[in-house]
Scaffold this active site. Sequence first.
Site: not given
Lengths: 703, 703
Positions: A151, A157, A190, A326, A417, A438, A440
Amino acid sequence: MASSLSLANHDASLQNKIDMSNARKRTTVDVAVMRDFVYNGHNEWLRKEKIIEVLSKDPVFSKEGRDFMTRTEKYNRGLRMINRVSELENSLGWTKEESRLAMHSLDEALPISLHLTAFEPVFLAQASPSLLSTYAPLAAKLGIFGCYLQTELGHGSNVSALETTATYIPETREFEIHSPTLTSSKWWIGALGKTATHGVVQAKLLLPDKKSNLKDMGPHLFFMQLRSLETHKLMPGIIAGDIGPKAFAGFAATDNGFARFDHVRISKENMLSKFAQVSDKGEYIKPPHAKISYGGMLYIRSGMVTSAGWLIARAATISIRYATVRRQGNKGPDGLEFQVITYPSLYSRLMPILARAYVYIEMGRALSRSFNSMSARLATGDTSLLAELHATTSGLKVLCTTASVADAESARRSMGGHGYSVFSGIGRAYADLVPSVTFEGENFVLDQQAARAALKAYRTIFASGKAVTSFDPASLPPSTSYLRLLITSDSQPPLLTSASWLDAETLIVLLEWRAAALVRDFTTSAASEKTDMWNVDPTIYQRVSKAATEAFVAGQVREMFKTVDANNGLGAKEKQVLKKLYLLFLLTTIETSLSDFLAFGLLRMPDFISSGVTDPTRSLRRAISALCKEILPEAIGLTDALGLSDWELDSALAPYDGAAYQALWDRAQTEPLNQEEIPNAYEESIKPMLQRGQKLAKVGAKL
Amino acid sequence: MASSLSLANHDASLQNKIDMSNARKRTTVDVAVMRDFVYNGHNEWLRKEKIIEVLSKDPVFSKEGRDFMTRTEKYNRGLRMINRVSELENSLGWTKEESRLAMHSLDEALPISLHLTAFEPVFLAQASPSLLSTYAPLAAKLGIFGCYLQTELGHGSNVSALETTATYIPETREFEIHSPTLTSSKWWIGALGKTATHGVVQAKLLLPDKKSNLKDMGPHLFFMQLRSLETHKLMPGIIAGDIGPKAFAGFAATDNGFARFDHVRISKENMLSKFAQVSDKGEYIKPPHAKISYGGMLYIRSGMVTSAGWLIARAATISIRYATVRRQGNKGPDGLEFQVITYPSLYSRLMPILARAYVYIEMGRALSRSFNSMSARLATGDTSLLAELHATTSGLKVLCTTASVADAESARRSMGGHGYSVFSGIGRAYADLVPSVTFEGENFVLDQQAARAALKAYRTIFASGKAVTSFDPASLPPSTSYLRLLITSDSQPPLLTSASWLDAETLIVLLEWRAAALVRDFTTSAASEKTDMWNVDPTIYQRVSKAATEAFVAGQVREMFKTVDANNGLGAKEKQVLKKLYLLFLLTTIETSLSDFLAFGLLRMPDFISSGVTDPTRSLRRAISALCKEILPEAIGLTDALGLSDWELDSALAPYDGAAYQALWDRAQTEPLNQEEIPNAYEESIKPMLQRGQKLAKVGAKL
C-alpha cells in the site's frame, strides 16, 4: 486510600460465583469432549493448553497495566514478548507451528504477524532458490525481521496504480527502487515503522526497450534490506518511520510505517523471480499464470475466517459469562433480581453469536485445508484451484469480517454500561479487528469480485439463456453449487410450514434458492453488462455477493452436520447441541436478509397465509427465539468449551469463577489517576476555577 | 530525519487542492445562505463563528499532540480547557449560553458536561429555595463543580433496585447516606473520579415508622459535598476515585468515577425537596406526580438528538471531503484515477449520511422547543406534556444514537485504510459517542417503553376492538398521529409507481402506515398482554418502537418541508436542495426497514407486478441511487454549510483546502516513536532477537 477499602462488602461477588457455578451445573454437554471437538482433537487442545500455561506464568506476558500504557510503551512491550517467544521456541523446543500459536495467543496485534503472515509466505513462495538458501533460514529464526510493502499513501485497492518504481539497469544488473512522489510513499506497512530489517516491496517494474525507453511491466515484488543488521539504522536512501496511532487505540503495539526510496540500488537477484523473471539483458520472462502471485493474499484472507471465528468466540465467552452473573430488573421468588441472560433481549442477541463462533471456527479449518490443497498445486504451477478459492475467499472475507466486528460490538453493548470500560476486554479486540473490513481487500471491492464470479459461473451454464441439457450439476464447485437449482426448469423453492424452521436441509436449500434467484435476477439488470462494477449501485452487487457467499456457507454447514454425525468422539448430547447451534446459525442467516427472501417470494407459506397471519416473518422469529432459549442452559458449558483462559480473555467482567464486580473494583484501583488523592490538575486548573467562581458568586450575591 | 524530507513531492497535494476547489465551484447552493439556515439564523452563526475564532487561536485549546497523550495528560488538558473557558466567560462577557457553546465546541468529552447537563439542571429543577439561594450562584460560576450520582456498580437501568440508602434520623434532622455493599458503589459517575466538589446522589429514602422500623420510600435525590473546597480532599466517610480507561480510548478526559459512603450524615435541607419532602418528624410528603423528577432525564435525552446530528455532520464533512480528493481505481480521459466520490459505492453511502445530518440537526431544534414547553409547564406542576415527551424521546434516543454511531463508523470505513488512522478524526468522535447507545437509558429498555406507549395509545382509541366513531383524529399527539389511518376503516396504504419515490407525502404516509400496521399486529400478539416486556422477544418491540418512532420522525420531516417553503431567507436553489435531502432521508428510512414493508404488504405496486418485475425493491433502490447522484455536485457546498472549521474537525484527511496527503504525512512526522531513529526496543529486544536468530540460522546451515 487502600486502607479504607476494608469497607468493601463481598456479598455480591459471592452471588456472582454462585450464579456461575449453578450455570456450570446446569450444562449437560461434556465440556472436555466438546472442547476437543472445537480444537480438532484432544492433542491439539493439550498442545494449546501447554503453551498457554507457559505464557500465562511468564512475567513478560503479564497484562497488568497494559491499559494504562502509552503507545511507545505498548510497542516496547510487544517487542519484549516477541523476543521472549522466540527464546522459548528455542529453549523449549517448540515447533515453528507452536511458536506461531504462541505469538497469536498474546492478545495483542504485534509486528511479528506481518513477518509471519505476509512477509515470510510471499518470500518463501516466490523467491528464487539462491535468495531462499540465504534468507529463508534467517527469516525462520528471526535473524531478519520482514515486512511487506504494498500500500502507498495514495494507492490501496488498485495495485496497478502503485507509483513506486523498480527500474532495471542492465549495465550493473541492478534494479533502482524509487519513490517519485509524496503519494508513492509506502504507507500502513506493519512492522516497517521501527522494527523490520528487510521487506518485500511491490513496485512497478520498468524495463528499457531497445531504444532505451522504459516500459511499464506492472507491479512486481523485490526483496530489500531496510535497516542495518549492525546498527538498525535505515539503509542509505531510505526514509521510514511510524505513521502514528490508529483509531480506537487499535494496533497500538504494531509500528505501521511509511517509507520512501531515493534511487536505491539492489541486485538483480533481489527480484522475487520464481514466476516472472528478467533476463540479464532486461528481457521480461512471463509468469505461467497472470494471477500466480495471488497466493499470499489468499493465504491472508483464508486465515481471516479463523481469526473472525476466534474473535467471536472471545466476545461470546465474555458477554455470556457477564450476562450470567449480572442481575438486573425484576425480582424473582428468591428476592434477587433476575440474571440478565434470562431475558430474551439478552439471550436472543448472545446465542446467535455463540453459534457463529462455532460455525466460523469449523469453517476456517475447512478453508485452511482448501488453501493448502490449492497451494500445493500452485507450487507445481497448477492454477486450477486458484479461481475457485479466489471467488470463495472474496465473499467470505467480507462476510466474516463484517459479522465478527458486528458481533463483537453487539456483545459489548449487551453488557450495558460496563461494556464501555476498557476492562471489559471486548473493546480492545474490536479495535484490533475492525480494520479487517477495510484492509486486505476493501469489502466493497471484494463484493464486486464475488458478484462477478457468480455472474461468470451463471453465464457459463446458461450461455444461451437456458441450461445446457448435457451440463452435469455435480461438476459445479462448492462456490456455485446453488446454480444446480436452476438447471431443472421445473424445480421450485420449498413450501414452508413452522416445522420447516427446524429442518436444516430446508434452510440450506432456501439459502441456495435465494442465491440462485438473486444471481439470475442480476443477469437481467443492465449492471451485469458492465465489464467492471465501479459504476454500479453497490446494493446490487452486495446483495448478490452476500447471497452467493451465504449459499456457499450453507453448503459448508451441510458438511458440518455430516461431520458431527460421523464423529465418534462426540456423545449424543454433544451432537444434539452442535446441531442446534448450526440450525440457529442458518436461521439467523436467513433472518438478517429477510427483505431478500420476501422480495423474491421465497417465504412460501400457504398454511400461514390461509390462516390469516399478517406477518410471514413472525414464525421464523419465533423459531429463533425458541431455539435460543433451548440452547441457553448449555451456554456456559459451550463457552467453557471454547477453551479461553482468564489470561487470554483479560476481562474483569468475565473471570472463570464469575466474580465480575470484585474484579472490576480491583482493576479500577490500579488506574494511574487513583495513585494520588489530589490530581495534578487541582493546583493548575481546578483550584483557580473554584476560587474565581466563589468570588464571582459572592459579588453576584452582593449586587 | 527532517532534512531528508525535501524528497517529498507536492504534486499530489496540489491535485488535492485542485479537486477541492473544483468541487466548490460546482456547488450551486449559496453556502452562506444555507449555513444561516443550518444555524437557525445569521446571528446564531456569527455568534458561533466568533466563539470558534477565540478558541481556535488560544494555545490552551490547541489540539497538537493530543493523540499521543496519556489519559492523565488528557484529563489535565481537559481541566485546563474548562478553566480557560470559565476565564473567558468572565473576561469577554460571554453569556452562560455562549460559554456552554464554547465548552461543547472543544471536541472532547469533558467532565464539565456532567456539571452542565446532569448536575445543574436537576439541582435547579428540584432543590428547595434555601439550597438554591446558596448554591445556584456557585454552580453557575463554577465555584462548585457538580456531578450526578445515580448508577451503581450492580445497578443501572432498574433505578428502583439502587442500594445506596438515605436514612432519616429525626433526632438530629439528618440523613445518613450509606453504601451497604460492594455493588452499591456509585460507578461511572462523570466528573466524580477526581474533579467534582459536590454531587446530587440518588439513594433509597428510608423513613422510620412509629415502631422505628425503616420503610423504603424508593429512590430520592440528595445534595452532598464530596470534596473540601479548601484542600480538594474527600470529605470524611467518602471513598472515591476514577474507574479507569474506557473502550476505544473514548471519554479519556472525563474522570468517570466511583464512590462509597460510610454512614455519612447530611442535613435534612440537603434533600432535593421541591416535589417530594420529608417532615421534621420523618413523615413523607408525596410529590404531585410520580414521574415529576423525569425532567432531567428528558433534558439529557432530548439533547442527544442534537448531539447525534452534529456527530453525523462531522462524519459527513470529513468523509465527503476526503472522498472528493482521494483518487483510486479506473483512469479517466485526463489520465488521473477517478475521485472516489464519483463511485456509487461511495456516494450511495455518503449522501444519505449528509441528509441525516441535516434532518437530525433540524429535528433536535424542534425537540428542544418541545422540551422547553414541557419544562415550563412542569415548573408549575402541570405534567400534561410529560408523557408525550417521554414516549417521543425514548424511541428517538434509540433511533438517533444508533444511527449516528452507525453513520460515523460507515463514514470512517468509507475512507478505506486511512480511515483507521487516528488522524482521520472520525474514530475519536465515534469513541466518545458510542456509549450513548447504552447510557441514559439502555436502548433495549427504551424500545420496550416506546412500544408500550404505542400500545397504550392504540388501546385508548380501539378499546372495544374498533374505533370509537366520536374520536377526533386531530386530537392525536404527534407521537401517535399515524393511528388516524386506522380510524377510517376503508382507508388503504397508497398504491405505488416509480413516481411515488419522488413524492415526499407518499413516503411519509407509507412510514405512517407501517407504524399503524405493526402496532395493530402487535396488539394481536400474546406479548402485548404482558405488563412488562422483559420476557418478550426483542424483535417484537424493537420493530414496533422503530416503526412508531420513524412515523413520528416522518411527521417532523413533513413540518420541515413546510418550514423550508415558508423560509424567506432561502433561495429557490437552496429550497430545492434541502427538499432533496429530506426526500433522500425518507427513502433511506424506508430502505433500511424493507423487510417490514414487504412482510406487511405495504409495497403495493400493481404496475410493477403486472410488468413481470421479480424484485419489488429494485425501483426504490434505483430511486435512492439516482437521488444521491443528483445531490452529489452540491455535496461539498452542503458540508461547508455545516460550518465546521479545520480546528473543530481536527482531521488530517479533511482540511478545508483539500490537501489531505500532505496533512497526513505531516502528522505522522510528529509521532513520538519517530523522534529517534533507533527505538528503545532495539537494545532491549530487537538486537538480542536478531543476533540469536542469525546464530541459529548459521548453526542450521552447518548441520
